[in-house]
Design a protein around this motif. Sequence first.
Motif, short mmCIF file in Angstrom:
data_model
loop_
_atom_site.label_atom_id
_atom_site.label_comp_id
_atom_site.label_asym_id
_atom_site.label_seq_id
_atom_site.Cartn_x
_atom_site.Cartn_y
_atom_site.Cartn_z
N PHE A 128 11.37 -9.00 -14.37
CA PHE A 128 11.39 -10.01 -13.31
C PHE A 128 10.80 -9.46 -12.01
N LEU A 129 11.28 -8.28 -11.62
CA LEU A 129 10.89 -7.75 -10.31
C LEU A 129 9.41 -7.39 -10.23
N TYR A 130 8.87 -6.89 -11.33
CA TYR A 130 7.51 -6.35 -11.27
C TYR A 130 6.50 -7.10 -12.14
N GLY A 131 7.01 -7.98 -13.01
CA GLY A 131 6.07 -8.62 -13.93
C GLY A 131 6.01 -10.13 -13.86
N SER A 132 6.72 -10.72 -12.88
CA SER A 132 6.82 -12.19 -12.91
C SER A 132 5.72 -12.91 -12.15
N SER A 133 4.81 -12.17 -11.51
CA SER A 133 3.65 -12.82 -10.90
C SER A 133 2.55 -11.77 -10.77
N GLU A 134 1.33 -12.23 -10.60
CA GLU A 134 0.20 -11.30 -10.44
C GLU A 134 0.39 -10.45 -9.18
N ASP A 135 0.91 -11.10 -8.15
CA ASP A 135 1.14 -10.40 -6.88
C ASP A 135 2.13 -9.25 -7.08
N ARG A 136 3.23 -9.54 -7.78
CA ARG A 136 4.24 -8.50 -8.02
C ARG A 136 3.69 -7.38 -8.90
N LYS A 137 2.90 -7.76 -9.89
CA LYS A 137 2.31 -6.73 -10.78
C LYS A 137 1.42 -5.77 -9.99
N LEU A 138 0.62 -6.34 -9.11
CA LEU A 138 -0.28 -5.51 -8.33
C LEU A 138 0.49 -4.64 -7.34
N LYS A 139 1.48 -5.23 -6.70
CA LYS A 139 2.33 -4.45 -5.76
C LYS A 139 2.99 -3.28 -6.50
N PHE A 140 3.49 -3.57 -7.68
CA PHE A 140 4.15 -2.55 -8.50
C PHE A 140 3.20 -1.38 -8.77
N ALA A 141 2.01 -1.71 -9.25
CA ALA A 141 1.04 -0.66 -9.59
C ALA A 141 0.61 0.12 -8.35
N GLU A 142 0.31 -0.61 -7.28
CA GLU A 142 -0.26 0.06 -6.11
C GLU A 142 0.79 0.84 -5.30
N SER A 143 2.00 0.30 -5.21
CA SER A 143 3.00 1.02 -4.41
C SER A 143 3.38 2.33 -5.10
N ASN A 144 3.61 2.26 -6.41
CA ASN A 144 4.00 3.49 -7.12
C ASN A 144 2.87 4.51 -7.16
N ALA A 145 1.68 4.06 -7.51
CA ALA A 145 0.55 5.00 -7.60
C ALA A 145 0.13 5.50 -6.22
N GLY A 146 0.39 4.70 -5.18
CA GLY A 146 0.10 5.15 -3.83
C GLY A 146 0.97 6.34 -3.44
N LEU A 147 2.24 6.28 -3.86
CA LEU A 147 3.13 7.42 -3.59
C LEU A 147 2.68 8.66 -4.36
N LEU A 148 2.20 8.44 -5.58
CA LEU A 148 1.66 9.58 -6.35
C LEU A 148 0.48 10.19 -5.60
N ALA A 149 -0.37 9.35 -5.05
CA ALA A 149 -1.55 9.86 -4.34
C ALA A 149 -1.16 10.76 -3.18
N MET A 150 -0.19 10.31 -2.39
CA MET A 150 0.26 11.14 -1.26
C MET A 150 0.88 12.44 -1.77
N SER A 151 1.64 12.31 -2.84
CA SER A 151 2.28 13.49 -3.42
C SER A 151 1.23 14.50 -3.89
N ILE A 152 0.14 14.00 -4.43
CA ILE A 152 -0.94 14.89 -4.88
C ILE A 152 -1.53 15.66 -3.69
N MET A 153 -1.76 14.94 -2.59
CA MET A 153 -2.37 15.60 -1.43
C MET A 153 -1.45 16.65 -0.82
N VAL A 154 -0.16 16.35 -0.83
CA VAL A 154 0.82 17.32 -0.30
C VAL A 154 0.93 18.51 -1.25
#
Length: 204
Positions: free
Chosen positions: A115-141
Motif C-alpha cells: 500500500f505505502l509504496y506500490g499503490s500509485s506511480e507517484d508512490r513507486k517513484l518516491k520509494f525508489a528515489e528516496s531509498n536509492a538517494g540515501l544509498l548515493a549519499m552513503s556511497i559518497m561518505v
Amino acid sequence: METKTLLQNRRSVNYFDTNKTLSKTTLEEIINLAVLAPSAFNLQPWRIIVVESKEAKETLKTLSNNQPKVTEAAINMIIVGNKNGWDESNPVWEEMLQTVGSPEIVAGAKQAAAFLYGSSEDRKLKFAESNAGLLAMSIMVAAKEFGVDSHPMSGIDFDGIKQVFQLQPEETVVMTIALGYFDSSKALYPRRPRRGFKEIASIV
Ligand SMILES: Cc1cc2nc3c(=O)[nH]c(=O)nc-3n(C[C@H](O)[C@H](O)[C@H](O)COP(=O)(O)O)c2cc1C
C-alpha cells in the motif's frame, strides 16, 4: 575519519587524477560500507552499475552532457532504484522471515509495503528515489572514508542511460556518481555557502 571532518571535507570533485585507478578491493569496501544506508522495511530497492571500461565511460559521458569528469574519473556508478522493490519478488522478504521468524509479521509488512509504496506511480517513484538517494549519499561518505573523492550528477540523460545500460522497465536511474582520486594539481572553487538552520528550519 570523524563524521564531522568527513562531511566537512567531502566535495563534488571536478578534477580527477586520470593516472589513478580504483582497486576492486576499495570499490568493494566502499559499496559494502555504503549499503548500511537505511531503507524502507530494509528492502534495499537498488542496484549499482559500475562503469569502468573506457568505452562505457565514453558512452556515459555522451549521455551526461559531455561532462569531462565522467571519463576522467576512475569509475562511475549508475545508481538504480527499483520501483517494484516492495513486491513479492524481493529476496529481502525471505531474509526478513528468517530474521523475524513470524510469517504473520512478514505478511503484515508486505501488505503495508504494497500500500505505502506500490499503490500509485507517484508512490513507486518516491520509494525508489528516496531509498536509492540515501544509498548515493552513503556511497559518497563511505568513499571519502577510504580517501576516494566523488561527484554526483543528475545533469544526465536519464532515459538514454536507462536504455543504453539496459535497465528493466521497473528500474529508474536515480543519479550517477563519478568516483576517483582528486587531481591535486588543480584547485576546486571554494565551497559555496549553505543556508543554515535559521533559513531552512521551522519548528512546529
Ligand atoms: C543530485 C545532484 C546532482 C548533481 N548534478 C551535477 C551535475 O550534473 N554536474 C555537476 O557539475 N554537478 C552536479 N552536482 C554537484 C553540485 O553542484 C554540488 O554538490 C554543489 O554545488 C555543492 O558542492 P559540494 O558538493 O562540493 O559541496 C549535483 C549534485 C547533486 C546532489
